[in-house]
Enzyme design. Structure first.
Site, PDB file in Angstrom:
ATOM      1  N   LYS A 109      59.470  52.431  62.586  1.00 35.68           N
ATOM      2  CA  LYS A 109      59.420  52.292  64.040  1.00 35.68           C
ATOM      3  C   LYS A 109      57.966  52.179  64.512  1.00 35.68           C
ATOM      4  CE  LYS A 109      63.871  52.765  64.987  1.00 35.68           C
ATOM      5  NZ  LYS A 109      64.321  52.544  63.587  1.00 35.68           N
TER       6      LYS A 109
ATOM      7  N   SER B 161      66.837  47.164  63.763  1.00 30.94           N
ATOM      8  CA  SER B 161      66.198  47.896  64.856  1.00 30.94           C
ATOM      9  C   SER B 161      64.793  47.391  65.166  1.00 30.94           C
ATOM     10  CB  SER B 161      66.146  49.397  64.544  1.00 30.94           C
ATOM     11  OG  SER B 161      65.312  49.653  63.431  1.00 30.94           O
TER      12      SER B 161
END
Length: 234
Positions: free
Chosen positions: A193, A155
Site C-alpha cells: 500500500k 488494490s
C-alpha cells in the site's frame, strides 16, 4: 571487518569449493553454521558480496566464487590437493572470462529471491523461500538488499500494479511519506500500500476506489521495504 558468522560462512564456502568444485546449497550452509532459516544465510551472502569477498555468477544456480579471504588467511586461498573448475586469477580481466561479448557480461541481470505472493494474512517472514529467484536488470536496483513478491489482488491497480505482477522491494524499515511500501500489520498481515503519515497515525492507502484506506497507530505497523521496480509478463 567481518562478523563471526560472516567469517565462518566465507571459510565454509572456500573449503566446500576446494573439496567439491561447486558451492554448497543454502540448506548446507544453514546447517553448517547452525542457523534456523535460510534467510540468515542470504543476508550473510549479501554482506560478503558487498565487501568483495565473494561474487555470485548470474544465470547459474549455486554459483558462488570466493574472490579473497581475510588478510590473515590469504595463503589459504590456493587449493590444497584439488583444483575446482572455476576461473582463477583476476576476475575482471577479459582474458579470463568465458568466450562471450563484454557487453553481454555487463548487461547480465542480477538474481534476487522471489519470496512468494503478497496477500492479506501472510507475514513476510513466512514467505522467505530462497529456492526461487527472479532476474532483474541492474539498472532497477540500488543499494541495499532487495527481494521480489508476486502481487495478488487489484488494490493497487490505479498505481499501475496489477494482479500477477512481480514487484521488486528494497528491504528496509523506513520509508518517505507517499511511498508504496510492504507493510506488516500486527505482525501477521502483509500488504502492499501507499504510506501516509497523519500526525502519529499511519494510513495505508490503496490505489483502487473500491477499497478503503486503513489507519493504524504506529506500533501496529512495521515497514518491510519500499517498492523500487515492477516486472510484468505479457
Amino acid at each position: 571487518m567481518l562478523t563471526r558468522k560472516q567469517h565462518q560462512l566465507l571459510l565454509y564456502l572456500h573449503d566446500h569449493l576446494e573439496e567439491r568444485g561447486v558451492s554448497p546449497s543454502f540448506d548446507e550452509m544453514k546447517d553448517a553454521l547452525g542457523l534456523r532459516s535460510k534467510s540468515g544465510i542470504h543476508r550473510l551472502i549479501l554482506a560478503l558480496e558487498e565487501r568483495g569477498f565473494i561474487r555470485r555468477l548470474p544465470n547459474r544456480a549455486r554459483a558462488i566464487e570466493v574472490l579473497r579471504l581475510p588478510e590473515d588467511l590469504t595463503e589459504d586461498v590456493k587449493p590444497r590437493g584439488f583444483s575446482p573448475k572455476v576461473i582463477q586469477g583476476d576476475f575482471r580481466d577479459p582474458s579470463t572470462e568465458p568466450q562471450a561479448a563484454d557487453s553481454d557480461q555487463e548487461s547480465a541481470d542480477n538474481e534476487i529471491p522471489l519470496l512468494g505472493r503478497i496477500a492479506a494474512g501472510t507475514p513476510i517472514e513466512a514467505l522467505r523461500d530462497y529456492s526461487n529467484a527472479v532476474q532483474v536488470p541492474p539498472s532497477l536496483l540500488g543499494r541495499g538488499e532487495h527481494y521480489a513478491l508476486e502481487v495478488e489482488g487489484d488494490s493497487m491497480i490505479e498505481a499501475g500494479i496489477h494482479d500477477g505482477d512481480t514487484v521488486v522491494i528494497n528491504r528496509g524499515d523506513t520509508a518517505e511519506n507517499g511511498t508504496i511500501v510492504v507493510a506488516l500489520i500486527d505482525d501477521h498481515e502483509a500488504t502492499l500500500k501507499r504510506l501516509r503519515r497523519k500526525g502519529r497515525a499511519i494510513a495505508l492507502e490503496p490505489a483502487n476506489e473500491r477499497y478503503e484506506t486503513r489507519i493504524f497507530p504506529p506500533e501496529r505497523v512495521k515497514i518491510q521495504g519500499r517498492l523500487v521496480a515492477l516486472l510484468r509478463r505479457y
